[in-house]
Scaffold this motif. Structure first.
Motif, short mmCIF file in Angstrom:
data_model
loop_
_atom_site.label_atom_id
_atom_site.label_comp_id
_atom_site.label_asym_id
_atom_site.label_seq_id
_atom_site.Cartn_x
_atom_site.Cartn_y
_atom_site.Cartn_z
N ILE A 1 89.13 2.51 19.57
CA ILE A 1 88.23 2.30 18.22
C ILE A 1 88.87 1.86 17.04
N GLU A 2 90.13 2.48 16.98
CA GLU A 2 91.16 1.85 15.91
C GLU A 2 91.43 0.65 16.04
N ALA A 3 91.59 0.04 17.28
CA ALA A 3 91.83 -1.18 17.51
C ALA A 3 90.52 -2.14 17.42
N ASN A 4 89.39 -1.75 17.20
CA ASN A 4 88.21 -2.33 17.43
C ASN A 4 87.78 -2.98 18.65
N ARG A 5 88.13 -2.27 20.01
CA ARG A 5 87.86 -2.76 21.09
C ARG A 5 86.59 -2.01 21.49
N ALA A 6 85.80 -2.84 22.45
CA ALA A 6 84.37 -2.47 22.77
C ALA A 6 84.20 -1.17 23.38
N VAL A 7 83.21 -0.40 22.92
CA VAL A 7 83.07 0.99 23.46
C VAL A 7 81.72 1.00 23.50
N ALA A 8 80.97 1.58 24.66
CA ALA A 8 79.52 1.71 24.94
C ALA A 8 79.22 3.09 24.67
N TYR A 9 77.99 3.52 24.03
CA TYR A 9 77.44 4.95 23.47
C TYR A 9 76.13 4.88 24.18
N ARG A 10 75.79 6.34 24.59
CA ARG A 10 74.51 6.56 25.16
C ARG A 10 74.08 7.98 24.55
N ILE A 11 72.94 8.33 24.02
CA ILE A 11 72.65 9.67 23.53
C ILE A 11 71.46 10.07 24.30
N HIS A 12 71.48 11.40 24.88
CA HIS A 12 70.56 11.73 25.65
C HIS A 12 70.32 13.32 25.47
N LEU A 13 69.10 13.68 25.79
CA LEU A 13 68.82 14.98 25.66
C LEU A 13 68.69 15.76 27.13
N ASP A 14 69.26 16.82 27.12
CA ASP A 14 69.14 17.94 28.35
C ASP A 14 68.00 18.91 28.07
N THR A 15 66.90 18.76 28.67
CA THR A 15 65.87 19.33 28.57
C THR A 15 66.06 20.84 28.87
N ASP A 16 66.85 20.89 29.80
CA ASP A 16 67.16 22.35 30.65
C ASP A 16 67.78 23.25 29.39
N ARG A 17 68.65 22.76 28.92
CA ARG A 17 69.80 23.37 28.02
C ARG A 17 69.27 23.26 26.56
N ARG A 18 68.39 22.32 26.06
CA ARG A 18 68.06 22.00 24.82
C ARG A 18 69.47 21.54 24.09
N ARG A 19 69.96 20.31 24.64
CA ARG A 19 71.24 20.05 23.94
C ARG A 19 71.20 18.43 24.03
N TRP A 20 71.80 18.05 22.85
CA TRP A 20 71.96 16.71 22.78
C TRP A 20 73.55 16.31 23.24
N TYR A 21 73.71 15.31 23.80
CA TYR A 21 75.03 14.62 24.17
C TYR A 21 75.28 13.30 23.88
N LEU A 22 76.32 13.07 23.52
CA LEU A 22 76.81 11.52 23.31
C LEU A 22 78.00 10.93 24.40
N THR A 23 77.69 10.03 25.13
CA THR A 23 78.69 9.77 26.02
C THR A 23 79.34 8.28 25.76
N ALA A 24 80.57 8.32 25.79
CA ALA A 24 81.48 6.96 25.57
C ALA A 24 81.93 6.45 27.04
N SER A 25 81.81 5.17 27.05
CA SER A 25 82.24 4.38 28.21
C SER A 25 82.94 3.17 27.95
N TRP A 26 84.06 2.84 28.64
CA TRP A 26 84.61 1.48 28.17
C TRP A 26 85.18 0.86 29.65
N GLN A 27 85.20 -0.30 29.81
CA GLN A 27 86.03 -0.82 30.95
C GLN A 27 87.45 -1.04 30.81
N ARG A 28 87.98 -0.75 32.13
CA ARG A 28 89.55 -0.80 32.05
C ARG A 28 90.00 -2.22 32.59
N PRO A 29 91.02 -2.85 32.46
CA PRO A 29 91.56 -4.02 32.99
C PRO A 29 91.75 -3.81 34.56
#
Length: 542
Positions: free
Chosen positions: A264-292
């Motif tokens: 992120i400091e090099a401004n390279r692409a990172v995808a994010y997803r926010i979802h709710l775990d209804t069983d635990r009542r918790r919110w999570y953020l998932t970051a993903s990116w591709q490797r060469p």
């Protein structure tokens, strides 16, 4: 050896091409949760509408229809959100097409098995590769009804595929069916409804290289501050400039945090997803990116230090360490896991077993793990195995696809290579050539341990059997080394041999010795000439 099929050559499995990390969004305020729910519901409705339009297009889809759908979504969200929704729609449609093709192949396998068994006389014996005739006329009649049903399903599936028609459920077909079995699932209607709505939300954004911190829609700063670009109808909920909402919670990725920060400091692409775990009542953020794409190491380099052969079973991994010449080293190891219970529990069990396997491999000084390239797609059908319900459950319980993907991903982080081999005859030949010779009063060898040796030897390019035939003209080393476990040029193969293993465990050897040397020849001609002949002096007689 007649009828043995040709074995495929071993190969090094390619490494992972993507990375995903996750962290919890802690200490969210009620306003934060309200905004996340509204954004998820709004974008989820747009995603459902776009998926319906894409399925209606079928095979008539083109770049123009894609652009038209994206323009319609942009007016109700933003250009970037519309692009993320349409891309997710196409990925889901493509996945449905692949599943449809796999379903057709499964039906074809079942139909072929039924037709073959029905063509045989009643009570005809089967073979190892194909079942025999049915036991009675009643069973034959029931299978004829089953054949007609499968042919009808196959015809309908083929028509759908030719027309480009797929059936997709946003939120999952399994969760949809749970609605009719709430008592068995121990859920109330309100709990199921909350889970169903959460699964259909859409709070995700693809990364963009060159943009600030690699993502303009869901932005995460190096300090862990999370902000979301709100869609147009919800812009009045923004608490910062440019229609953005900043959450009070911050994230700090413990796993791969430095790698994520460098991107992120090099401004390279990172995808994010926010979802709710209804069983635990918790919110999570998932970051993903591709490797060469990383070139895999050559096969010869992967097996230069030997391998660890691993046999996959329904409840454990059977592993054995082999040197570069195919010799088993040390004792067999077993890494157990329990695949009962929920999917989360099964996944954790596999991860823990693989972690122990990888740590033991590193301690052994080996850089490669040999596994079977398993695929039980055609082995799970009830038409092939009939009443063998437990055997079908056993095959279905082995996590073949998930195991290989997770092992490759975890091994790549430790610098290990995965060598996949043909699984044919590994258990049978391993038990035939290795189970009994390696069994001692202090070591128990199972068929799975012997199969691990067979898998490792196949990955090293050796034969599974322990020895090759001796030289045809004599028993010396003049024609080359007699065993397949030592490299050419190794001396001393006629020296002291290891303890005999052709006796029952616990019995006393005939010679009452732990080791036995080579037997002496019974003829003078073959006796070793180690003495020098000296003529005695003539006797003096007087």
């Amino acid at each position: 050896m007649g009828g043995v099929r040709k074995l495929a050559a071993p190969f090094v499995a390619p490494g992972p091409c993507g990375v995903a990390i996750r962290d919890r969004l802690k200490h969210l305020t009620p306003q934060d949760e309200k905004v996340l729910r509204l954004v998820g519901e709004h974008q989820g409705r747009l995603a459902s509408r776009d998926l319906k339009a894409r399925c209606a297009d079928g095979l008539k889809h083109s770049a123009d229809t894609w652009a038209s759908r994206k323009r319609d979504l942009t007016a109700q969200s933003s250009s970037r959100i519309a692009g993320a929704i349409t891309k997710a729609t196409h990925d889901q449609w493509a996945l449905a097409r692949r599943c449809q093709a796999a379903h057709i192949r499964n039906l074809e396998a079942g139909i072929g098995t039924l037709r073959h068994r029905m063509s045989l006389p009643i009570g005809a014996p089967g073979t190892k590769r194909a079942g025999g005739g049915y036991r009675s006329k009643g069973e034959w009649f029931r299978k004829s009804r089953r054949l007609a049903a499968l042919e009808a399903r196959h015809a309908a599936a083929v028509r759908d595929r030719q027309a480009g028609r797929v059936r997709v459920v946003r939120g999952g077909k399994r969760l949809l069916n749970i609605r009719h079995h709430l008592t068995q699932a121990r859920l109330t209607e309100e709990q199921w409804r909350e889970r169903w709505e959460a699964e259909r939300w859409f709070i995700a954004a693809d990364g963009e290289s060159g943009k600030r911190f690699g993502n303009e829609t869901i932005r995460v700063t190096p300090d862990g501050e999370v902000s979301i670009k709100l869609p147009a109808p919800l812009a009045h909920l923004a608490n910062t400039r440019h229609g953005r909402y900043t959450l009070t919670s911050t994230v700090a990725f413990a796993h791969r945090g430095q790698e994520w920060a460098d991107r992120i400091e090099a401004n390279r692409a990172v995808a994010y997803r926010i979802h709710l775990d209804t069983d635990r009542r918790r919110w999570y953020l998932t970051a993903s990116w591709q490797r060469p794409v990383v070139q895999t190491v050559p096969l010869e380099a992967a097996r230069a230090r030997g391998v660890v052969g691993v046999d996959t079973n329904a409840d454990h991994f059977a592993a054995y360490h082999l040197d570069p010449h195919g010799n088993p080293i040390g004792e067999p190891r077993r890494f157990f896991y329990d695949l009962s219970g929920t999917a989360t529990h099964r996944d954790a069990q596999i991860r823990h077993a693989l972690t122990r396997l990888i740590n033991w491999t590193k301690q052994a000084g080996v850089t490669a793990i040999a596994i079977e390239d398993l695929d039980f797609t055609t082995e799970k059908t009830r038409e092939k195995h009939g009443r063998k319900t437990r055997f079908r459950q056993l095959i279905s319980g082995i996590p073949t696809g998930k195991l290989k993907a997770r092992l490759v991903s975890m091994a790549a982080e430790h610098g290990l290579s995965i060598v996949a081999v043909d699984p044919a005859y590994t258990s049978m030949w391993g038990a035939q050539h290795w189970q009994k010779p390696l069994a001692t009063p202090h070591r128990r060898m199972s068929r799975h341990d012997a199969a691990g040796i067979a898998i490792g030897r196949r990955a090293l390019g050796h034969q599974v059997r322990r020895r090759t035939a001796p030289p045809p003209h004599d028993r010396s080393d003049r024609a080359g080394h007699r065993t397949a476990q030592a490299p050419p040029g190794t001396q001393g193969c006629d020296g002291i041999r290891p303890p005999a293993t052709d006796h029952a465990p616990g019995d006393v050897l005939p010679s009452r010795k732990r080791k036995r040397g080579p037997s002496a020849s019974n003829t003078v001609r073959d006796a070793p000439s180690t003495h020098q002949w000296v003529q005695d002096p003539l006797m003096h007689t007087g």
